[in-house]
Design a protein around this motif. Structure first.
Motif, PDB file in Angstrom:
ATOM      1  N   GLU A 184      46.927  48.796  32.578  1.00 30.48           N
ATOM      2  CA  GLU A 184      45.774  49.610  31.456  1.00 30.48           C
ATOM      3  C   GLU A 184      45.270  50.104  32.255  1.00 30.48           C
ATOM      4  O   GLU A 184      43.475  50.623  31.832  1.00 30.48           O
ATOM      5  N   GLY A 185      44.560  50.053  33.342  1.00 26.71           N
ATOM      6  CA  GLY A 185      43.879  51.522  33.645  1.00 26.71           C
ATOM      7  C   GLY A 185      42.386  50.467  33.938  1.00 26.71           C
ATOM      8  O   GLY A 185      41.964  50.969  34.085  1.00 26.71           O
ATOM      9  N   ARG A 186      42.478  49.233  34.400  1.00 30.28           N
ATOM     10  CA  ARG A 186      41.206  48.304  34.534  1.00 30.28           C
ATOM     11  C   ARG A 186      41.049  48.072  35.706  1.00 30.28           C
ATOM     12  O   ARG A 186      41.288  48.533  36.672  1.00 30.28           O
ATOM     13  N   VAL A 187      39.607  47.472  35.992  1.00 30.28           N
ATOM     14  CA  VAL A 187      39.128  48.637  36.913  1.00 30.28           C
ATOM     15  C   VAL A 187      39.433  47.460  38.011  1.00 30.28           C
ATOM     16  O   VAL A 187      39.520  46.227  37.958  1.00 30.28           O
ATOM     17  N   VAL A 188      39.678  47.669  39.415  1.00 29.94           N
ATOM     18  CA  VAL A 188      39.784  47.093  40.541  1.00 29.94           C
ATOM     19  C   VAL A 188      39.774  47.519  41.120  1.00 29.94           C
ATOM     20  O   VAL A 188      38.502  48.075  41.654  1.00 29.94           O
ATOM     21  N   GLU A 189      39.308  46.563  42.888  1.00 28.61           N
ATOM     22  CA  GLU A 189      38.548  46.764  44.109  1.00 28.61           C
ATOM     23  C   GLU A 189      39.886  46.924  45.093  1.00 28.61           C
ATOM     24  O   GLU A 189      40.948  46.568  45.003  1.00 28.61           O
TER      25      GLU A 189
END
Length: 357
Positions: free
Chosen positions: A348-353
């Motif tokens: 879903e293209g969500r924020v990651v580290e």
């Protein structure tokens, strides 16, 4: 094709039955239990069915019906026998009526004796029948309260149930030994109360001397069920968690929506239950996530705050679902699983580290 599910409430030993037409998605639910409404709704939603109505086979004395709450939450109508004396139903059933769902239907047969408003529901092809508390597996419902009548029960069973094909499967509203199904042929031969050559006099003598204690919930259940389970508001045990928009699954797991988590991750404790190499791997991790591998979780629950909700995460959502079970067993109530895990989060293209592109 017929969709058929037999569900069980352990507290009251009650069977609830879901029947649906797979072509149309139209469904009925028979003998729903108030405390199991969340479970039943989850199954109906997962199977993408539309609940047309609930049917109670009689006014129960051992549990409160879920009919009213399901009507409130899913828009279903309430059906019960016209002879039951219950108020608040949308449809009052008479002997010979049909309860239609899609191309299928259940035929209503009056089978009084346990109560004067008991009904049996026979599937259109007579391959199965739901006998409520009239005929049980190698037994019958009791006849010593709620205007019960052993003579009426004997006649009802012989005229309305034992006249069905011998191969017709019979599903009762209760069983206290873990038995799930029987057949007309079996009960006509082997039921110790009325099978074989036993007469009506034999049956009434048997029933008169049962000497059973009254159901523990009778003082609560009967008045509530005479109002089809109506209450002024949802009880606390069935209220949805208020800390996030969650979804309850038929597997018994609360799941959280990824978008809400991305927007609110700072307000919850995110527990990543993968292994260390996965936590540092190409899928990355959710910001502020804390690594506690699933195998270590039970021994490290003291590191988590009791006053902040917890969201569990893993690669695909399986291990993290088990993590919610472990946390609830440890006393944490505000717990939810990220369904689909990091695979869904990344898709879903969500924020990651620390993840690769």
């Amino acid at each position: 094709m017929l969709i058929f599910r037999q569900l069980f409430d352990q507290q009251s030993s009650t069977y609830t039955y879901l029947l649906a037409d797979s072509a149309t998605g139209d469904a009925v639910l028979v003998d729903p239990v108030f405390e199991q409404v969340r479970r039943d709704m989850a199954l109906i939603e997962e199977l993408r069915l539309r609940l047309l109505y609930t049917i109670d086979t009689h006014v129960h004395a051992d549990h409160v019906t879920g009919a009213w709450l399901l009507k409130r939450r899913m828009g279903s109508q309430i059906a019960i026998s016209a002879a039951s004396g219950a108020q608040g139903a949308d449809r009052y059933l008479q002997h010979g009526d049909r309860c239609v769902f899609g191309s299928r239907h259940l035929e209503v047969r009056a089978t009084p004796g346990h109560t004067n408003g008991c009904i049996t529901l026979v599937l259109d092809d007579e391959r199965m029948a739901l006998t409520g508390d009239c005929l049980l597996i190698r037994g019958t419902g009791r006849t010593d309260f709620q205007r019960g009548d052993a003579h009426a029960m004997f006649q009802a069973i012989h005229l309305q149930i034992f006249t069905l094909p011998e191969t017709c499967l019979l599903y009762p509203a209760h069983d206290y030994r873990g038995l799930t199904v029987t057949s007309v042929g079996e009960e006509r031969r082997f039921n110790p109360r009325l099978g074989g050559q036993l007469s009506e006099g034999d049956f009434t003598g048997y029933m008169t001397n049962l000497r059973l204690p009254h159901p523990r919930q009778i003082d609560v259940a009967v008045p509530a069920n005479l109002k089809c389970g109506a209450a002024t508001e949802d009880p606390a045990q069935l209220a949805d968690p208020g800390w996030a928009p969650l979804t309850y699954t038929f597997a018994g797991i609360w799941e959280i929506h990824p978008q809400w988590l991305e927007e609110n991750y700072h307000s919850v404790q995110i527990v990543d239950v993968r292994e260390p190499d996965e936590f540092e791997g190409p899928l990355g991790r959710i910001p502020e996530a804390r690594l506690i591998s699933l195998g270590d979780l039970a021994g490290r629950v003291s590191e988590l705050a009791q006053d902040r909700p917890i969201v569990t995460v893993c690669r695909a959502g399986g291990r993290s679902a088990q993590a919610t079970v472990i946390l609830r067993q440890a006393g944490f109530e505000a717990v939810a699983n990220l369904a689909g895990g990091m695979l869904r989060w990344r898709a879903e293209g969500r924020v990651v580290e620390n993840g690769s592109s």
